[in-house]
Motif scaffolding. Structure first.
Motif, mmCIF file in Angstrom:
data_model
loop_
_atom_site.group_PDB
_atom_site.id
_atom_site.type_symbol
_atom_site.label_atom_id
_atom_site.label_comp_id
_atom_site.label_asym_id
_atom_site.label_seq_id
_atom_site.Cartn_x
_atom_site.Cartn_y
_atom_site.Cartn_z
ATOM 1 N N ARG A 214 0.838 -1.214 0.000
ATOM 2 C CA ARG A 214 0.000 0.000 0.000
ATOM 3 C C ARG A 214 0.871 1.262 0.000
ATOM 4 N N ASP A 215 1.899 1.250 0.842
ATOM 5 C CA ASP A 215 2.807 2.400 0.899
ATOM 6 C C ASP A 215 3.558 2.579 -0.417
ATOM 7 N N PHE A 216 3.926 1.450 -1.036
ATOM 8 C CA PHE A 216 4.619 1.523 -2.325
ATOM 9 C C PHE A 216 3.721 2.198 -3.359
ATOM 10 N N GLU A 217 2.485 1.749 -3.420
ATOM 11 C CA GLU A 217 1.533 2.309 -4.386
ATOM 12 C C GLU A 217 1.288 3.798 -4.133
ATOM 13 N N ALA A 218 1.348 4.195 -2.851
ATOM 14 C CA ALA A 218 1.114 5.592 -2.486
ATOM 15 C C ALA A 218 2.367 6.459 -2.629
ATOM 16 N N GLY A 219 3.488 5.819 -3.035
ATOM 17 C CA GLY A 219 4.738 6.573 -3.168
ATOM 18 C C GLY A 219 5.334 6.977 -1.833
ATOM 19 N N ALA A 220 5.039 6.196 -0.795
ATOM 20 C CA ALA A 220 5.454 6.564 0.565
ATOM 21 C C ALA A 220 6.522 5.632 1.134
ATOM 22 N N VAL A 221 7.273 4.951 0.267
ATOM 23 C CA VAL A 221 8.272 3.976 0.723
ATOM 24 C C VAL A 221 9.316 4.637 1.624
ATOM 25 N N GLU A 222 9.924 5.696 1.156
ATOM 26 C CA GLU A 222 10.980 6.345 1.940
ATOM 27 C C GLU A 222 10.411 7.020 3.177
ATOM 28 N N ALA A 223 9.260 7.677 3.022
ATOM 29 C CA ALA A 223 8.653 8.399 4.147
ATOM 30 C C ALA A 223 8.275 7.468 5.294
ATOM 31 N N ARG A 224 7.912 6.226 4.970
ATOM 32 C CA ARG A 224 7.488 5.268 6.007
ATOM 33 C C ARG A 224 8.650 4.410 6.525
ATOM 34 N N GLY A 225 9.839 4.679 6.058
ATOM 35 C CA GLY A 225 11.014 3.983 6.595
ATOM 36 C C GLY A 225 11.312 2.623 5.994
ATOM 37 N N TRP A 226 10.688 2.319 4.864
ATOM 38 C CA TRP A 226 11.005 1.062 4.172
ATOM 39 C C TRP A 226 12.361 1.193 3.483
ATOM 40 N N PRO A 227 13.015 0.088 3.165
ATOM 41 C CA PRO A 227 14.268 0.169 2.410
ATOM 42 C C PRO A 227 14.029 0.843 1.051
ATOM 43 N N ILE A 228 14.989 1.606 0.606
ATOM 44 C CA ILE A 228 14.893 2.223 -0.720
ATOM 45 C C ILE A 228 15.819 1.492 -1.685
ATOM 46 N N TYR A 229 15.606 1.672 -2.963
ATOM 47 C CA TYR A 229 16.328 0.984 -4.041
ATOM 48 C C TYR A 229 16.033 -0.529 -3.978
ATOM 49 N N CYS A 230 15.359 -1.020 -4.985
ATOM 50 C CA CYS A 230 14.959 -2.434 -5.018
ATOM 51 C C CYS A 230 14.188 -2.789 -3.740
#
Length: 309
Positions: A214-230
């Motif tokens: 859900r966060d990926f689809e919302a473009g919130a990967v970095e903002a939510r603290g998920w790993p970035i790049y791949c």
């Protein structure tokens, strides 16, 4: 090919997913070289049979093919039923099949011939940066990565678990990655939760993966603290590491371990890795052939015990 099965009275029976090329093919070769009867599995029957013939030409007669698509429930069920009927057990399961969870800017296969020259003089970080620049992360690729690398692998394990428990020394080796380490998460609360294997549940892992998508689809990967790049690849591998530890606690009679083969020259890395498939596979096979009663619920990096964080 499936009907021509050698006697396995004394041999260990092994299954390798994604066995028709790269690390998987090398794992098949090395396990067979150590006396195991190996089922090389692949989605594509023609490619799988060709890979088995290649190994038989090397004198490895105890390698056989069985079709397996780890994202297809009937395909998994057919393999489980075949092994149950023929052997009644499984000694070694190497979960190697995976996707990159990205879209490649260029075909990774077509770039393989010139890769040695292309990456000459680059250190590991520079190679990784090159790879990050040559892939795109999309919602479709992220979803495929989670469905294949986590759920596909998990469904294979669940289907073959009764056969592994029927072995006197059943082993599950989940091919992992340095990309699955929890240090790549910037959400401290989630990092601690994924590392607390005494409290972590499969249901919670399902929730974590759903939130990630859900966060990926919302473009919130970095903002939510998920790993970035791949990021989808990293999250799916971290989830599989966590699931491996849950399994190890639940089934102490089995050896359930994660094996990071290293940064390998293979299709998933667009042939950017400095290590060969043979070198990577040896790091996986070393874990598969640990002495009886060895560690379980452990992460191995390049054949050595290492932290999940």
């Amino acid at each position: 090919m499936e009907g021509d099965v050698p006697s396995t009275e004394n041999a260990r029976v092994a299954v390798v997913t994604g066995g028709n090329k790269g690390i998987g093919l090398e794992v098949c070769r090395q396990l067979a070289g150590n006396g195991a009867t190996v089922f090389l599995t692949a989605r594509d029957e023609a490619r799988g049979v060709a890979a088995v013939e290649k190994l038989r030409d090397l004198g490895l007669s105890d390698v056989l093919f069985h079709q397996l698509d780890i994202t297809d429930a009937p395909s998994i069920a057919r393999l489980a039923e075949f092994l149950k009927t023929r052997f009644g057990k499984l000694d070694i399961l190497v979960n190697n099949a995976a996707v990159g969870a990205v879209e490649y800017v260029q075909d990774p296969v077509s770039s393989s011939t010139s890769s040695d020259q292309k990456f000459s003089g680059m250190d590991e970080l520079q190679r990784l940066q090159w790879m990050f620049q040559n892939v795109r992360e999309t919602c479709d690729s992220a979803n495929e990565g989670v469905q294949t690398n986590y759920y596909g692998t998990k469904h294979v394990i669940q289907a073959l678990l009764p056969l592994l428990k029927a072995s006197p020394d059943g082993r599950i080796i989940n091919v992992s990655s340095g990309f699955g380490l929890l240090r790549l998460f910037n959400n401290e609360e989630l990092k601690q939760e994924l590392n607390d294997v005494e409290k972590l549940t499969e249901e919670r892992l399902d929730e974590v993966l759903a939130v990630f998508l859900r966060d990926f689809e919302a473009g919130a990967v970095e903002a939510r603290g998920w790993p970035i790049y791949c990021s989808a690849y990293k999250v799916a591998k971290a989830a599989m590491n966590a699931y491996s530890r849950i399994l190890a606690r639940r089934h102490p009679e089995l050896r359930v371990n994660c094996a990071h083969p290293g940064y390998i020259k293979t299709d998933i890395t667009m042939n950017s890795g400095p290590l060969t498939a043979e070198e990577g596979a040896s790091n996986v096979v070393k874990v598969a052939l640990l002495l009886e009663g060895g560690p379980t619920g452990t992460y191995f990096a390049l054949g050595q015990e290492a932290p999940f964080v």
